[in-house]
Write a protein that holds these residues in place. Sequence first.
Motif, PDB file in Angstrom:
ATOM      1  N   PHE A 158       7.727  -6.252  -4.105  1.00  0.00           N
ATOM      2  CA  PHE A 158       8.218  -6.873  -5.328  1.00  0.00           C
ATOM      3  C   PHE A 158       9.717  -7.149  -5.241  1.00  0.00           C
ATOM      4  O   PHE A 158      10.465  -6.387  -4.631  1.00  0.00           O
ATOM      5  CB  PHE A 158       7.998  -5.939  -6.531  1.00  0.00           C
ATOM      6  CG  PHE A 158       6.580  -5.557  -6.775  1.00  0.00           C
ATOM      7  CD1 PHE A 158       5.758  -6.332  -7.583  1.00  0.00           C
ATOM      8  CD2 PHE A 158       6.043  -4.411  -6.199  1.00  0.00           C
ATOM      9  CE1 PHE A 158       4.446  -5.978  -7.820  1.00  0.00           C
ATOM     10  CE2 PHE A 158       4.732  -4.041  -6.428  1.00  0.00           C
ATOM     11  CZ  PHE A 158       3.931  -4.831  -7.243  1.00  0.00           C
ATOM     12  N   TYR A 159      10.119  -8.199  -5.901  1.00  0.00           N
ATOM     13  CA  TYR A 159      11.507  -8.371  -6.292  1.00  0.00           C
ATOM     14  C   TYR A 159      11.565  -7.964  -7.754  1.00  0.00           C
ATOM     15  O   TYR A 159      10.774  -8.455  -8.578  1.00  0.00           O
ATOM     16  CB  TYR A 159      11.964  -9.812  -6.085  1.00  0.00           C
ATOM     17  CG  TYR A 159      12.229 -10.122  -4.636  1.00  0.00           C
ATOM     18  CD1 TYR A 159      13.506  -9.976  -4.092  1.00  0.00           C
ATOM     19  CD2 TYR A 159      11.197 -10.524  -3.793  1.00  0.00           C
ATOM     20  CE1 TYR A 159      13.746 -10.241  -2.752  1.00  0.00           C
ATOM     21  CE2 TYR A 159      11.428 -10.785  -2.443  1.00  0.00           C
ATOM     22  CZ  TYR A 159      12.708 -10.635  -1.937  1.00  0.00           C
ATOM     23  OH  TYR A 159      12.941 -10.881  -0.605  1.00  0.00           O
ATOM     24  N   ALA A 160      12.475  -7.051  -8.083  1.00  0.00           N
ATOM     25  CA  ALA A 160      12.403  -6.399  -9.391  1.00  0.00           C
ATOM     26  C   ALA A 160      13.782  -6.162  -9.974  1.00  0.00           C
ATOM     27  O   ALA A 160      14.792  -6.151  -9.257  1.00  0.00           O
ATOM     28  CB  ALA A 160      11.648  -5.071  -9.267  1.00  0.00           C
TER      29      ALA A 160
ATOM     30  N   MET B 294       8.297   1.861   1.001  1.00  0.00           N
ATOM     31  CA  MET B 294       8.796   1.825   2.380  1.00  0.00           C
ATOM     32  C   MET B 294      10.319   1.740   2.395  1.00  0.00           C
ATOM     33  O   MET B 294      10.999   2.548   3.017  1.00  0.00           O
ATOM     34  CB  MET B 294       8.179   0.641   3.122  1.00  0.00           C
ATOM     35  CG  MET B 294       6.651   0.600   3.039  1.00  0.00           C
ATOM     36  SD  MET B 294       5.876   2.156   3.556  1.00  0.00           S
ATOM     37  CE  MET B 294       6.204   2.095   5.318  1.00  0.00           C
ATOM     38  N   THR B 295      10.873   0.735   1.728  1.00  0.00           N
ATOM     39  CA  THR B 295      12.320   0.576   1.628  1.00  0.00           C
ATOM     40  C   THR B 295      12.669  -0.009   0.266  1.00  0.00           C
ATOM     41  O   THR B 295      11.842  -0.665  -0.382  1.00  0.00           O
ATOM     42  CB  THR B 295      12.881  -0.368   2.719  1.00  0.00           C
ATOM     43  OG1 THR B 295      12.256  -1.646   2.595  1.00  0.00           O
ATOM     44  CG2 THR B 295      12.650   0.204   4.106  1.00  0.00           C
ATOM     45  N   VAL B 296      13.891   0.214  -0.165  1.00  0.00           N
ATOM     46  CA  VAL B 296      14.429  -0.385  -1.383  1.00  0.00           C
ATOM     47  C   VAL B 296      15.803  -0.944  -1.052  1.00  0.00           C
ATOM     48  O   VAL B 296      16.660  -0.228  -0.521  1.00  0.00           O
ATOM     49  CB  VAL B 296      14.546   0.634  -2.532  1.00  0.00           C
ATOM     50  CG1 VAL B 296      15.142  -0.024  -3.775  1.00  0.00           C
ATOM     51  CG2 VAL B 296      13.183   1.237  -2.854  1.00  0.00           C
ATOM     52  N   GLN B 297      15.996  -2.218  -1.347  1.00  0.00           N
ATOM     53  CA  GLN B 297      17.275  -2.861  -1.053  1.00  0.00           C
ATOM     54  C   GLN B 297      17.768  -3.604  -2.283  1.00  0.00           C
ATOM     55  O   GLN B 297      16.969  -4.180  -3.041  1.00  0.00           O
ATOM     56  CB  GLN B 297      17.125  -3.870   0.084  1.00  0.00           C
ATOM     57  CG  GLN B 297      16.704  -3.302   1.415  1.00  0.00           C
ATOM     58  CD  GLN B 297      16.411  -4.414   2.407  1.00  0.00           C
ATOM     59  OE1 GLN B 297      15.432  -5.128   2.278  1.00  0.00           O
ATOM     60  NE2 GLN B 297      17.287  -4.560   3.396  1.00  0.00           N
TER      61      GLN B 297
ATOM     62  N   TYR C  89      14.725  -5.444  -3.882  1.00  0.00           N
ATOM     63  CA  TYR C  89      13.504  -5.721  -3.129  1.00  0.00           C
ATOM     64  C   TYR C  89      12.865  -4.383  -2.787  1.00  0.00           C
ATOM     65  O   TYR C  89      13.459  -3.563  -2.072  1.00  0.00           O
ATOM     66  CB  TYR C  89      13.775  -6.513  -1.856  1.00  0.00           C
ATOM     67  CG  TYR C  89      12.517  -6.684  -1.016  1.00  0.00           C
ATOM     68  CD1 TYR C  89      11.358  -7.219  -1.577  1.00  0.00           C
ATOM     69  CD2 TYR C  89      12.483  -6.275   0.319  1.00  0.00           C
ATOM     70  CE1 TYR C  89      10.191  -7.353  -0.820  1.00  0.00           C
ATOM     71  CE2 TYR C  89      11.328  -6.425   1.079  1.00  0.00           C
ATOM     72  CZ  TYR C  89      10.184  -6.954   0.496  1.00  0.00           C
ATOM     73  OH  TYR C  89       9.033  -7.083   1.225  1.00  0.00           O
ATOM     74  N   ILE C  90      11.675  -4.153  -3.316  1.00  0.00           N
ATOM     75  CA  ILE C  90      10.953  -2.900  -3.110  1.00  0.00           C
ATOM     76  C   ILE C  90       9.767  -3.201  -2.196  1.00  0.00           C
ATOM     77  O   ILE C  90       8.781  -3.819  -2.609  1.00  0.00           O
ATOM     78  CB  ILE C  90      10.483  -2.311  -4.452  1.00  0.00           C
ATOM     79  CG1 ILE C  90      11.686  -2.095  -5.379  1.00  0.00           C
ATOM     80  CG2 ILE C  90       9.737  -0.986  -4.225  1.00  0.00           C
ATOM     81  CD1 ILE C  90      11.321  -1.636  -6.779  1.00  0.00           C
TER      82      ILE C  90
END
Length: 409
Positions: free
Chosen positions: A17-19, A130-133, A101-102
Amino acid sequence: MSVDGMNVPVDLPPGGFYAQLDKIDAIQDYAPGRRCARFVGISPSDFSSGAFLGESGCQTYILDVSSKVLAKAMRFPAFNPIPNRALPDGAFDVLEDFWFYIKIEPSTEITDSYAYPAFTEASASYFNVMTVQIVGGLKLPLLEASHPEHKVVRASRATLSAFHVGQGMCSLYSYGDQRYLLDAGAGTPIKREVYRRRRFQDGTPFINELRTALGENEVIVIISHADSDHWRLLEWDLDLLNQAKVIYFPMGVTNLISRSKQLMGKLQALADHTFRFDSVNALSVYRTSRANTDNNGSALVAEAKCNGRNALVPGDYVYERIKSDSGADLAALAHQAYHAVVVPHHGDSASSREVPTAHKSAGPIAFFSAGTHPTYRHPRQVSLDAHTLAGYQVVNNPGCPHILRHPLL
């Protein structure tokens, strides 16, 4: 989608997702029921194509991401490492404007995090983070003011009621068969899963007196500000969403949930406006000062008049902010005496200051709309005491497991 009346999960967007952040410290509605950061998200394809900016909107998602998982993924310290300490107001307001971005990996088992498509019948679909940016992205369009039109059908009297909805807010102004919902929020101990199933896990029926009060009448919804604990019932209850003729957010705000395709055609912005019904019944709404840029400050404050009696319904805009607001009409509300107040910001410490005068008539009411969030700890005793000292009869039931109505006017 549902099977035998039970909500079932759906597939999540490939990749994640983009959140944008809604709440930095919420409580999950589904298992495992832990503290989480709540996001509103969209699919990568809707983000890259800009579909969320179009007139048709796009599908939005609600993400409850475990606070510990998010802290680890972003290499942040724990968001609130001190047990039983409330987060300071505005501490994370700056994050609300960022895109995240999740990246996820779907799971067939219950994990610490889940998502579901907003304004649908679907329930939680679980994933591993997995990652969060933090990433760059287009700014959301601001909601511009509309010009409300309302047709008055004369009635004998008006009423105002508040509802116990846990960590949220919801009040209902009624004039005959006309309905004006002032906020439509809920939170712990009220849970989305229980609300939709209309029963608890042990089979006990869930009581929803808001549904009874609304009946099948058309509803005008006025949301005080963009935090989800003031609009979540619209997402939980598709019957309520369908009943809503129009949904007003404050003029000049932006929120990713406003780009939901299910809200297109219903969502409008509101500035100062009075819905006048007759000489003794009116609902006045005031937009707070543009100088206030946080969510709680970019808001609508309401004054309800019912048969010559009045109530203040300020959302999360605390009394001292009303008093110092640059809008003369809004600031004047601080100097009135009230037959009822819905205590701002769920009865936090700030709501104990500058409590407005209680009207000298019998039984003025201070209604505390608060739940059982362990770190917010609303309402605070200092606020309960301040309203009692000011002459109000305090109504407070944070552990109420049902949505129950309490008459104010």
